[in-house]
Design a protein around this motif. Structure first.
Motif, short mmCIF file in Angstrom:
data_model
loop_
_atom_site.label_atom_id
_atom_site.label_comp_id
_atom_site.label_asym_id
_atom_site.label_seq_id
_atom_site.Cartn_x
_atom_site.Cartn_y
_atom_site.Cartn_z
N LEU A 19 0.86 -1.18 0.00
CA LEU A 19 0.00 0.00 0.00
C LEU A 19 0.90 1.23 0.00
O LEU A 19 1.54 1.53 1.00
CB LEU A 19 -0.90 0.01 1.23
CG LEU A 19 -1.74 -1.24 1.50
CD1 LEU A 19 -2.43 -1.14 2.85
CD2 LEU A 19 -2.75 -1.44 0.40
N ALA A 20 0.96 1.93 -1.13
CA ALA A 20 1.94 3.00 -1.29
C ALA A 20 1.28 4.33 -1.59
O ALA A 20 0.26 4.40 -2.28
CB ALA A 20 2.93 2.65 -2.40
N GLY A 21 1.91 5.41 -1.09
CA GLY A 21 1.49 6.75 -1.43
C GLY A 21 2.29 7.28 -2.60
O GLY A 21 3.51 7.14 -2.63
N ALA A 22 1.59 7.90 -3.55
CA ALA A 22 2.25 8.44 -4.74
C ALA A 22 2.54 9.92 -4.64
O ALA A 22 3.02 10.53 -5.60
CB ALA A 22 1.38 8.17 -5.98
N GLY A 23 2.27 10.53 -3.48
CA GLY A 23 2.51 11.95 -3.33
C GLY A 23 1.46 12.79 -4.03
O GLY A 23 0.45 12.28 -4.51
N PRO A 24 1.70 14.10 -4.15
CA PRO A 24 0.67 14.99 -4.69
C PRO A 24 0.53 14.97 -6.20
O PRO A 24 -0.45 15.52 -6.72
CB PRO A 24 1.14 16.37 -4.20
CG PRO A 24 2.62 16.24 -4.09
CD PRO A 24 2.86 14.83 -3.63
N GLY A 25 1.46 14.38 -6.93
CA GLY A 25 1.31 14.35 -8.38
C GLY A 25 2.61 14.15 -9.12
O GLY A 25 2.81 13.14 -9.80
N ASP A 26 3.52 15.11 -9.02
CA ASP A 26 4.76 15.04 -9.77
C ASP A 26 5.56 13.81 -9.37
O ASP A 26 5.79 13.56 -8.18
CB ASP A 26 5.59 16.31 -9.51
CG ASP A 26 6.75 16.45 -10.48
OD1 ASP A 26 7.64 15.59 -10.47
OD2 ASP A 26 6.76 17.44 -11.25
N PRO A 27 6.01 13.00 -10.35
CA PRO A 27 6.71 11.76 -10.02
C PRO A 27 8.03 11.99 -9.28
O PRO A 27 8.53 11.07 -8.62
CB PRO A 27 6.93 11.10 -11.38
CG PRO A 27 6.76 12.17 -12.38
CD PRO A 27 5.78 13.13 -11.81
N ARG A 28 8.59 13.18 -9.37
CA ARG A 28 9.84 13.45 -8.65
C ARG A 28 9.64 13.49 -7.14
O ARG A 28 10.62 13.47 -6.38
CB ARG A 28 10.44 14.77 -9.14
CG ARG A 28 10.94 14.72 -10.58
CD ARG A 28 11.34 16.08 -11.09
NE ARG A 28 10.17 16.97 -11.21
CZ ARG A 28 10.24 18.21 -11.69
NH1 ARG A 28 11.40 18.70 -12.10
NH2 ARG A 28 9.15 18.94 -11.78
N LEU A 29 8.40 13.52 -6.70
CA LEU A 29 8.09 13.53 -5.27
C LEU A 29 7.78 12.14 -4.73
O LEU A 29 7.39 11.99 -3.57
CB LEU A 29 6.94 14.48 -4.99
CG LEU A 29 7.25 15.95 -5.23
CD1 LEU A 29 6.00 16.81 -5.05
CD2 LEU A 29 8.36 16.44 -4.31
N ASP A 111 -8.79 0.83 5.69
CA ASP A 111 -9.81 -0.10 5.20
C ASP A 111 -9.17 -1.28 4.49
O ASP A 111 -9.56 -2.44 4.70
CB ASP A 111 -10.76 0.61 4.23
CG ASP A 111 -11.44 1.82 4.84
OD1 ASP A 111 -10.74 2.81 5.08
OD2 ASP A 111 -12.66 1.78 5.06
N GLU A 112 -8.19 -0.98 3.66
CA GLU A 112 -7.56 -2.03 2.87
C GLU A 112 -6.58 -2.86 3.69
O GLU A 112 -6.53 -4.09 3.55
CB GLU A 112 -6.89 -1.40 1.65
CG GLU A 112 -7.94 -0.81 0.71
CD GLU A 112 -7.41 0.16 -0.32
OE1 GLU A 112 -8.25 0.75 -1.02
OE2 GLU A 112 -6.18 0.33 -0.42
N ALA A 113 -5.82 -2.21 4.56
CA ALA A 113 -4.89 -2.95 5.40
C ALA A 113 -5.63 -3.92 6.32
O ALA A 113 -5.21 -5.07 6.50
CB ALA A 113 -4.04 -1.98 6.22
N SER A 114 -6.74 -3.46 6.90
CA SER A 114 -7.48 -4.33 7.80
C SER A 114 -8.13 -5.49 7.04
O SER A 114 -8.20 -6.62 7.55
CB SER A 114 -8.55 -3.54 8.56
OG SER A 114 -9.46 -2.91 7.69
#
Length: 262
Positions: A19-29, A111-114
């Motif tokens: 389960l990963a966060g992609a940040g606010p948008g720009d792939p450099r983040l 929700d998904e982790a549980s």
């Protein structure tokens, strides 16, 4: 994937969900660990707000599965998304659940982790830059300063789907701390009215940050009393972050030397 000088990246075994966060948008983040997951995953189950440039970093043969929930539009139910993750993992796939921002900050990561834990599926959580803090920083608005505040409120600006979760806007107004609202646009007039009734003044600085770090980015600075009219006049829409409080007024001190994001 390896990065010289850093500890080795963990293996992404088959049958696991990350389960990963992609940040606010720009792939450099993206975090390095999220980038590693993208380069390794067999299946990428992604939200609607994940930037196409981020998805383009996945393996060429990875299966992209859209599972975005958008307010006011036909969207998968959360239980269906949970089932997709469980089924793909049980099929022996390396499953990356990719979310905008951070998975545990208004991202339904719990929700998904549980659901995965209940199904006996091994999973990993990869934090990401949450838009409420990243977008404000990139716009030159500090979340905290020693002179203005030692706390900040992160809140959802929309109602829960089942209507059971509501926000006491008057209580938040009385805190006297900056408020950062996620996805505020559909309920903006009512939220602003409730905050004013709760004691915030019409002159309270406020800013709407639309589509941070993308080509559609807009930063609109206003006051709480003029916010709804100014948003309409400037065509501000979702996705957006709303920042309310004295920290918004600090932005003008930085603008002359603040380097633009793009």
């Amino acid at each position: 994937m390896s990065f010289p000088g850093l500890p080795p990246m963990p293996d992404f075994p088959t049958g696991e969900v990350w389960l990963a966060g992609a940040g606010p948008g720009d792939p450099r983040l993206l975090t390095l660990l999220a980038l590693h997951a993208l380069a390794t995953a067999d299946d990428i189950v992604h939200d609607a707000l994940v930037d196409s440039r981020v998805l383009g970093l996945g393996r060429a043969d990875a299966k992209l599965i859209a599972a975005g929930k958008r307010g006011g539009r036909p969207s998968p139910h959360q239980r269906d998304i949970n089932e997709i993750l469980i089924e793909r993992a049980r099929a022996g796939r390396r499953v990356l659940r990719l979310k905008g921002g951070d998975p545990f900050v208004f991202g339904r990561g719990w929700d998904e982790a549980s659901a995965l834990a209940a199904a006996g599926i091994r999973f990993r959580v990869i934090p990401g830059l949450t838009a409420g803090l990243a977008a404000t920083a990139l716009a030159g608005i500090p979340a905290t300063t020693r002179e203005t505040n030692h706390a900040v409120v992160l809140a959802a600006g929309h109602r829960a789907e089942d209507g059971t979760l509501t926000t006491d806007w008057a209580a938040l107004a009385r805190l006297g701390q900056p408020i950062v609202l996620y996805m505020p646009m559909t309920q903006l007039p009512g939220t602003v009215a409730a905050l004013l009734r709760g004691g915030l003044s019409e002159g309270t600085p406020a800013a709407l940050l639309q589509s941070a770090t993308t080509e559609n980015e807009q930063v609109m600075v206003s006051t709480l009393g003029a916010l709804v009219a100014d948003a309409r006049k400037n065509g501000i829409g979702s996705p957006a972050i709303l920042v309310i409080g004295a920290v918004v007024g600090l932005r003008r001190q930085l603008l002359r030397n603040l380097v633009g994001w793009r």
